[in-house]
Design an enzyme around this catalytic site. Structure first.
Site: not given
Ligand code: NAD
Ligand code: UD1
Length: 337
Positions: A124, A148, A152
């Site tokens: 992302s 989050y 990643k």
């Protein structure tokens, strides 16, 4: 030979299944249906006219993965499975670390056992952290600002370590900007659980009457109309980027990160105006305070995707709005009906 798609019943996964099947790949989908319904894959079958082999399993379940790899001849993996809500990740970080990081480690261990060393990973733009330097290029320094984002970033680092330990691997890390839109048939689209966190699904649910009005998070940013600017990309363009990435991993070895965006910014109010113009539906909104952690402007440098994958986004903001609306209007309650 087949491509294993983890999280293939989800929003981006289901659209990618369509494009992989259309490109002639056989696929096997593994998903625990935590954030999706099997109905999405039935719709994928309807769109493509091809059957989809589906296994309901959790990617943290090593035995289940071993079973899949021994039953099917997997040549590459497209890895979408993971949790993705930023706000939730702050409240339940261990679940995010376990699901996203432990899940990826288990998957890579089983891939190694079966000598399958080709993987395309959903990263992302969030891995660039907060910076004012736009457009974002793949060689910029990385730094995440929430659990989050850290999952990643850590997974990217783990994948780079795997490649450094064994140059036989082929790893394509795709850094998505803001995927929106739906398949043009209106049969598959984004179906968030509960109240949407992201802008486009929120607009779509206001349009269909499920939510009363949109809250615009701040109009005092240093942007042309004061609202946040993002690089929205049509999910079908994004899905086609995955087909190119699968072709890349099948032909090359290496570990390379590539941005998937359009390279163009669009503000919150511009997106609202485009949606209203394309659909003829009014979106009532009110301006509220900024959302913590939001940047003013985020957009991609997309030259590497063109050079390395031979891919660029083709669909417009108007396509994204029209296709989102077709999906939402035809499926007001998502796949629930
Ligand atoms: P999604 O929630 O619709 O899809 C993820 C799928 O993975 C779901 O079907 C879910 O049931 C499944 N899943 C989750 N944990 C699993 C597990 N442990 N085992 C098996 N299946 C599991 O999300 P999406 O929007 O399609 O996103 C796909 C990927 O792309 C995610 O990794 C997400 O973090 C990443 N991503 C998404 C966006 C976005 O805006 N949607 C942006 C950047 C990156
Ligand atoms: C968010 C996540 C990002 C994640 C991405 C895709 C944050 C801080 N970032 O990105 O990590 O990769 O989703 O899942 O959560 N907006 C409103 N009203 C709304 C919703 C959004 O005004 O109800 C605005 C936001 O302030 C932003 C823009 O719309 O300016 C886009 O927001 P969103 O769709 O949530 O995406 P990002 O914030 O870019």
């Amino acid at each position: 030979m087949a491509v294993l798609v983890t999280g293939g019943a989800g929003y981006i996964g289901s659209h990618t299944c369509v494009e992989l099947l259309d490109a002639g790949f056989d696929i096997v989908v593994v998903d625990n249906l935590y954030n999706s319904k099997q109905e999405s894959l039935k719709r994928v079958e309807k769109i493509t006219g091809k059957p989809v082999e589906f296994i309901k399993a959790d990617i943290r379940d090593k035995e289940a993965l071993r079973e899949i790899f021994s039953q099917h001849e997997i040549e590459a993996v497209v890895h979408f499975a993971g949790l993705k809500a930023v706000g939730e990740s702050v409240k339940i970080p261990l679940d995010y670390y376990d699901n996203n990081i432990s899940g990826t480690i288990t998957l890579c261990e089983v891939m190694k056992e079966f000598n399958v060393k080709k993987i395309v990973f959903s990263s992302s733009a969030t891995v660039y952290g907060i910076t004012d330097k736009m457009p974002l290029t793949e060689d910029m320094s990385l730094g995440a600002i929430n659990p989050y984002g850290r999952t990643k970033l850590f997974i990217e680092e783990i994948l780079r370590d795997i490649y450094n330990s064994d140059n036989g691997w082929s790893i394509s890390i795709l850094r998505y900007f803001n995927p929106i839109g739906a398949h043009k048939t209106g049969l598959i689209g984004e179906d968030p659980k509960g109240i949407p966190n992201n802008l486009m699904p929120y607009i779509a649910q206001v349009a269909v009457g499920r939510l009363p009005e949109l809250s615009v998070f701040g109009n005092d940013y240093d942007t042309p109309d004061g609202t946040g600017v993002r690089d929205y990309i049509h999910v079908v363009d994004l899905a086609k980027g995955h087909v190119k990435a699968v072709e890349w991993v099948l032909k090359n070895t290496g570990c390379d990160a590539v941005n998937l965006g359009t390279g163009r910014g669009c503000s919150v109010l511009e997106l609202v105006a485009a949606f209203e113009k394309v659909t003829g539906v009014k979106i009532p909104y009110k301006i509220v305070g900024r959302r913590p952690g939001d940047a003013a402007i985020v957009y991609a440098d997309v030259s590497k995707a063109k050079k390395v994958l031979g891919w660029h986004a083709e669909l417009t903001i108007e396509d994204m709005c029209a296709d989102t609306w077709r999906w939402q209007k035809n499926n007001p309650l998502g796949y629930a009906e």
